[in-house]
Write a protein that holds these residues in place. Sequence first.
Motif, short mmCIF file in Angstrom:
data_model
loop_
_atom_site.label_atom_id
_atom_site.label_comp_id
_atom_site.label_asym_id
_atom_site.label_seq_id
_atom_site.Cartn_x
_atom_site.Cartn_y
_atom_site.Cartn_z
N GLU A 132 35.08 39.30 43.52
CA GLU A 132 34.74 39.21 42.11
C GLU A 132 33.24 39.37 41.87
N VAL A 133 32.44 38.74 42.71
CA VAL A 133 30.98 38.86 42.57
C VAL A 133 30.55 40.31 42.75
N LEU A 134 31.14 40.99 43.74
CA LEU A 134 30.81 42.39 43.98
C LEU A 134 31.27 43.27 42.83
N LEU A 135 32.50 43.04 42.33
CA LEU A 135 33.02 43.86 41.24
C LEU A 135 32.26 43.62 39.94
N ASP A 136 31.82 42.40 39.71
CA ASP A 136 30.98 42.13 38.54
C ASP A 136 29.74 43.01 38.57
N GLU A 137 29.15 43.13 39.77
CA GLU A 137 27.94 43.94 39.91
C GLU A 137 28.25 45.43 39.79
N VAL A 138 29.40 45.84 40.31
CA VAL A 138 29.83 47.23 40.15
C VAL A 138 29.93 47.59 38.67
N GLU A 139 30.54 46.70 37.90
CA GLU A 139 30.69 46.95 36.46
C GLU A 139 29.34 46.87 35.74
N ARG A 140 28.50 45.93 36.15
CA ARG A 140 27.19 45.79 35.52
C ARG A 140 26.35 47.04 35.71
N ASN A 141 26.54 47.70 36.87
CA ASN A 141 25.79 48.92 37.17
C ASN A 141 26.53 50.18 36.71
N SER A 142 27.67 49.98 36.05
CA SER A 142 28.45 51.11 35.50
C SER A 142 28.79 52.14 36.56
N LEU A 143 29.15 51.68 37.74
CA LEU A 143 29.56 52.60 38.80
C LEU A 143 30.94 53.16 38.49
N ASP A 144 31.20 54.34 38.98
CA ASP A 144 32.47 55.03 38.72
C ASP A 144 33.53 54.51 39.68
N ILE A 145 34.39 53.63 39.20
CA ILE A 145 35.49 53.10 40.01
C ILE A 145 36.80 53.54 39.38
N ARG A 146 37.66 54.17 40.16
CA ARG A 146 38.95 54.67 39.69
C ARG A 146 40.05 53.74 40.22
N TRP A 147 40.77 53.11 39.30
CA TRP A 147 41.86 52.21 39.67
C TRP A 147 43.16 53.00 39.81
N ASN A 148 44.08 52.45 40.59
CA ASN A 148 45.36 53.11 40.85
C ASN A 148 45.13 54.52 41.40
N ALA A 149 44.12 54.61 42.27
CA ALA A 149 43.73 55.90 42.87
C ALA A 149 44.03 55.85 44.37
N HIS A 150 44.97 56.66 44.80
CA HIS A 150 45.44 56.63 46.19
C HIS A 150 44.98 57.90 46.90
N LEU A 151 44.18 57.73 47.94
CA LEU A 151 43.71 58.86 48.72
C LEU A 151 44.90 59.56 49.36
N ASP A 152 44.96 60.89 49.22
CA ASP A 152 46.05 61.67 49.81
C ASP A 152 45.60 62.44 51.05
N ALA A 153 44.54 63.23 50.90
CA ALA A 153 44.11 64.09 52.00
C ALA A 153 42.67 64.52 51.77
N THR A 154 42.08 65.10 52.80
CA THR A 154 40.72 65.63 52.70
C THR A 154 40.65 66.99 53.37
N GLU A 155 39.68 67.78 52.94
CA GLU A 155 39.39 69.07 53.57
C GLU A 155 37.90 69.11 53.87
N GLU A 156 37.56 69.07 55.14
CA GLU A 156 36.16 69.06 55.55
C GLU A 156 35.66 70.46 55.89
N SER A 157 34.41 70.71 55.56
CA SER A 157 33.75 71.95 55.94
C SER A 157 32.26 71.68 56.07
N ASP A 158 31.51 72.66 56.51
CA ASP A 158 30.07 72.47 56.67
C ASP A 158 29.37 72.22 55.34
N ASP A 159 29.94 72.73 54.25
CA ASP A 159 29.24 72.58 52.96
C ASP A 159 29.82 71.48 52.08
N GLY A 160 30.68 70.63 52.64
CA GLY A 160 31.17 69.49 51.87
C GLY A 160 32.56 69.04 52.29
N ILE A 161 33.08 68.07 51.58
CA ILE A 161 34.43 67.56 51.82
C ILE A 161 35.14 67.48 50.48
#
Length: 467
Positions: A121-150
């Motif tokens: 809760e303390v960490l999430l309060d600070e996340v919200e205070r700093n307006s960080l981009d947090i996506r809820w109900n977001a489930h990682l599926d897969a990634t594609e890595e390359s030299d110029d990004g992921i």
Amino acid sequence: MADMPTLPRGSLKSSVAGGGISGAAIALFLSCLDTNVTILESRASRTTATEGGMLMLAPNGMNVMNGLDLAHKLLQRDTGVQVPWLTINDSAGGLIGNVPQGSVERYGFASTMIMRWDIHEVLLDEVERNSLDIRWNAHLDATEESDDGIIVHWNENGLPKEKKADLLIGADGIWSQARLSMFKSLGLPEPKPTYSGLVGIGTIVDVDTIPGFSGFLSLERPCVMIYGRQGFVGMALLDEQGKKVGWWTNRETPERAREEWQLQKEQLFREVGGFNTSYSSSWGHVFMFIGSGTILGLGVPVPQLLAAAEASGEELSVWPVFEVEKLSHWHSKRTVLIGDAAHAMPPYSGQGASQSLEDAGHLAYLLRQYLEKRSSAAQGLNVEELTSTLATFQAARQPRVDAIVEEANRRGSQKKEHSAFGQFMRKWIMKIVFFFMQEGSVDGWFGYKVPGMDEWAALRASESTRG
């Protein structure tokens, strides 16, 4: 402290899989560098009710929270009791020894028994205070890595999403999807969690509802571990007013289907027959040693404690302990693992949350150095240097983590069932070890400080003043 170079906004685009303790912490550290951070959290929303178990946050973990300028906020919460010493008793109630857990005078902070929820809760309060981009109900599926990004693919509220980033930080726990995707990109089989054979059980109860319990714990003796032939029971105060007590135990029990671990409290207590069961049910053996009379021959009112737990509105927590073998890789070119995704810490280490916080602080420190170097040279991001930074992170962190896991597993074996002779030997070995143990003997664990942590504290204070 030398002046830090000013970094352009969005100089490192990072996605963080998992918004738990380690994920929220690394996002907050990186936010000091004006990076572009997106947190992908699988839970549907931020909870408004206390959830999760209690844990010991050690001085080394508190120092990382202090680096985020959040230690004082954590200590101001209603829940939380400082535990400079852990009292160890035998099954007759006799003192085996007192184990140092770190003092304010020596380490700046003492170990604190607190709810995992409070830290989050303390960490999430600070996340919200700093307006960080947090996506809820977001489930990682897969990634594609390359030299110029992921390219990070996830499912958010049932809709497919993707984003190109420079770095994916896998902070999504022992069942990490980030780890699975990373090992696939490396062409290696992914290590899978395996059941340890131990299950943890516990809950929180109002002290006033437990007959005969008043005075057993105090602020002078806030946490007691009781060892007997059939295992152990731990009890701890959770607030300075002494109104709440938490209890927990680990028991050896066979593995079962995942849904069987999710039994409701009423069913669990019904299966043990109000503590007078014949122990014929599948769960009976788990509760046998805590089910009748005084536990392990103790003069401690454990049956009354369990009766109070059954009558309370608190959920009975049941958590099977899973392990992951030592990973050969914590990173690829564009992915790095932290916390339980990299190293599942046994619960009996008392270091799970602290090591996750150390990971976050150490990785952020190295990324800060990397970005400062690129900024000073007026150069863009370089995948070879980024990968080298991630390799440095693993090389710096893994030996410390491995040593703690090894010691934790040794402690875990002490909590399993022993023969009468085995229990006798264990008791006297513990007595001898604890008799000679001094506070300095735990400096390696509690006195450790993540590199650059004082600089983070100063940087965050400066950012707050400018804001």
